[in-house]
Design an enzyme around this catalytic site. Sequence first.
Site, PDB file in Angstrom:
ATOM      1  N   GLY A 143       0.904  -1.200  -0.031  1.00 31.17           N
ATOM      2  CA  GLY A 143      -0.104   0.095  -0.192  1.00 31.17           C
ATOM      3  C   GLY A 143       0.914   1.326  -0.013  1.00 31.17           C
ATOM      4  O   GLY A 143       1.996   1.396  -0.591  1.00 31.17           O
ATOM      5  N   PRO A 155      12.033  -0.199  22.291  1.00 32.35           N
ATOM      6  CA  PRO A 155      12.449   1.198  22.901  1.00 32.35           C
ATOM      7  C   PRO A 155      11.598   1.992  23.921  1.00 32.35           C
ATOM      8  O   PRO A 155      11.953   2.420  24.827  1.00 32.35           O
ATOM      9  CB  PRO A 155      12.565   2.017  21.870  1.00 32.35           C
ATOM     10  CG  PRO A 155      11.681   1.914  20.665  1.00 32.35           C
ATOM     11  CD  PRO A 155      11.673   0.223  20.646  1.00 32.35           C
ATOM     12  N   GLU A 205       3.769  -9.402  16.512  1.00 33.37           N
ATOM     13  CA  GLU A 205       4.722  -8.897  17.596  1.00 33.37           C
ATOM     14  C   GLU A 205       4.379  -9.908  18.826  1.00 33.37           C
ATOM     15  O   GLU A 205       5.222 -10.212  19.625  1.00 33.37           O
ATOM     16  CB  GLU A 205       4.791  -7.423  17.706  1.00 33.37           C
ATOM     17  CG  GLU A 205       5.779  -7.222  18.783  1.00 33.37           C
ATOM     18  CD  GLU A 205       5.831  -5.502  18.519  1.00 33.37           C
ATOM     19  OE1 GLU A 205       6.404  -4.937  17.798  1.00 33.37           O
ATOM     20  OE2 GLU A 205       5.318  -4.743  19.794  1.00 33.37           O
TER      21      GLU A 205
HETATM   22  C1  GAL Z   1       4.378   1.227  19.531  1.00 31.78           C
HETATM   23  C2  GAL Z   1       4.814   0.479  18.026  1.00 31.78           C
HETATM   24  C3  GAL Z   1       3.885  -0.901  17.839  1.00 31.78           C
HETATM   25  C4  GAL Z   1       3.908  -1.819  18.771  1.00 31.78           C
HETATM   26  C5  GAL Z   1       3.743  -1.319  20.109  1.00 31.78           C
HETATM   27  C6  GAL Z   1       3.549  -2.065  21.398  1.00 31.78           C
HETATM   28  O1  GAL Z   1       5.375   2.098  19.945  1.00 31.78           O
HETATM   29  O2  GAL Z   1       4.815   1.501  17.124  1.00 31.78           O
HETATM   30  O3  GAL Z   1       4.356  -1.360  16.473  1.00 31.78           O
HETATM   31  O4  GAL Z   1       5.498  -2.371  19.028  1.00 31.78           O
HETATM   32  O5  GAL Z   1       4.625  -0.018  20.504  1.00 31.78           O
HETATM   33  O6  GAL Z   1       3.220  -1.604  22.544  1.00 31.78           O
END
Ligand code: GAL
Length: 393
Positions: free
Chosen positions: A161, A272, A341
């Site tokens: 996309g 992070p 994830e």
């Molecule tokens: C966000 C990120 C997502 C996912 C999420 C988990 O900062 O954009 O892809 O990893 O954290 O809480």
Amino acid sequence: MPIRREHFLLSLVMAGVMVLCWLVFSNCASVSLNQVHHQVVQNHRLQSKQANLMEPVLKSKQANLMEPVLKSKQANLMEPVLKSKQANLMEPVLQSKQANLMEPVLKSKQANLMKPVRTDVLTVTPWLAPVVWEGTFDPQVIDEAFMSQNLTIATTVFAVGKYTRFLRDFLESAEKHFMLGLDVHYYVFTDMPDDVPDNVTLGVGRLLSIVRVPKFDRWQEISLRRMEIIQTAIKDYIHQGANYIFCLDVDMRFHGRVGPEALGRLVAAIHPWFYMYPRSQYPYERRTVSKAYIPQDQGDFYYQANIFGGALEDVHRLTKTCSEHLEVDRSVGVEAVWQEESHLNWYLVRNKPTKLLSPEYVWDDAKGRDAKEIKLVRFSSVIKNKAEVRENL
Ligand code: GAL
Ligand code: MN
């Protein structure tokens, strides 16, 4: 005489029976012992004490005797890492590089066993996997160790996309920082092959293949389908031409070295936004109905799916397992909180990564640049207008 012979035969038979009994018994005992031991190890592993990324093991032991963790952290930040780096800056890099080309590894700086390079962060996990931070490795030593091996790194990236717009920056920055000196084969998975920029100059030994994939209506679906596509691609064609594979998000940019120090059998990067938190606060899937369910008292770190990789066999097992679990979830109408994830995190609780990448390798531009422990941002998520690039909200 016949009686004596009978006695002799009888004792021979009895001795045989005893030996047989002993063999059978000892075998059973060791099997069941192994089984019990295995179970204990398994349970123990899942419920182990959480490692604290911001609390290096050695220092925290000493500090805990006196007082608190916070104090030792501050003290550590004031001290050694920066100093030793400055010292390195005094020694001209070029000269030592030339010397090393002649006589590899032998001329490298000596590591000092009594002087940890980083004392402000955890650099090894409780299962003895390294956590890669700036300062924990010598790029020259790493390069010398890997360059002669003729390695090819398959690199998957999905640009589906509107996400094709991120490709140019991704590729151009990768050509400046990603696995330089090694062969890299990018596999760009896209529904719009015509939108893949064709004028990005790739270095020697670097290739790009475009693979057409379907587009799904929801970004969540696009995201979670990746596990299935990657596992099929590894099985069907990637495994022939590569030694390692890295799976990367496209809405990212390289800013610093991501080299062979990141290679390992199974490699994952620490998210992070969560490395300071206790595991009960990680955004794992918490509903038991999902295959990605992780209870409050399990888990080591929260890994972000934007970058993971390793040896082809290991990453194939990971992506295959995750895609099967995603399918099971789908069949009962469940979607894990962070799609693939969440399943990646579930897998990594049970299959510990052999190498962990610190958040330097998966930073988020939205988090700014003032975290003291992040000496170098190497790869980061770019700030994007989610409403604009995603298929749905
Ligand atoms: C966000 C990120 C997502 C996912 C999420 C988990 O900062 O954009 O892809 O990893 O954290 O809480
Ligand atoms: Mn992304």
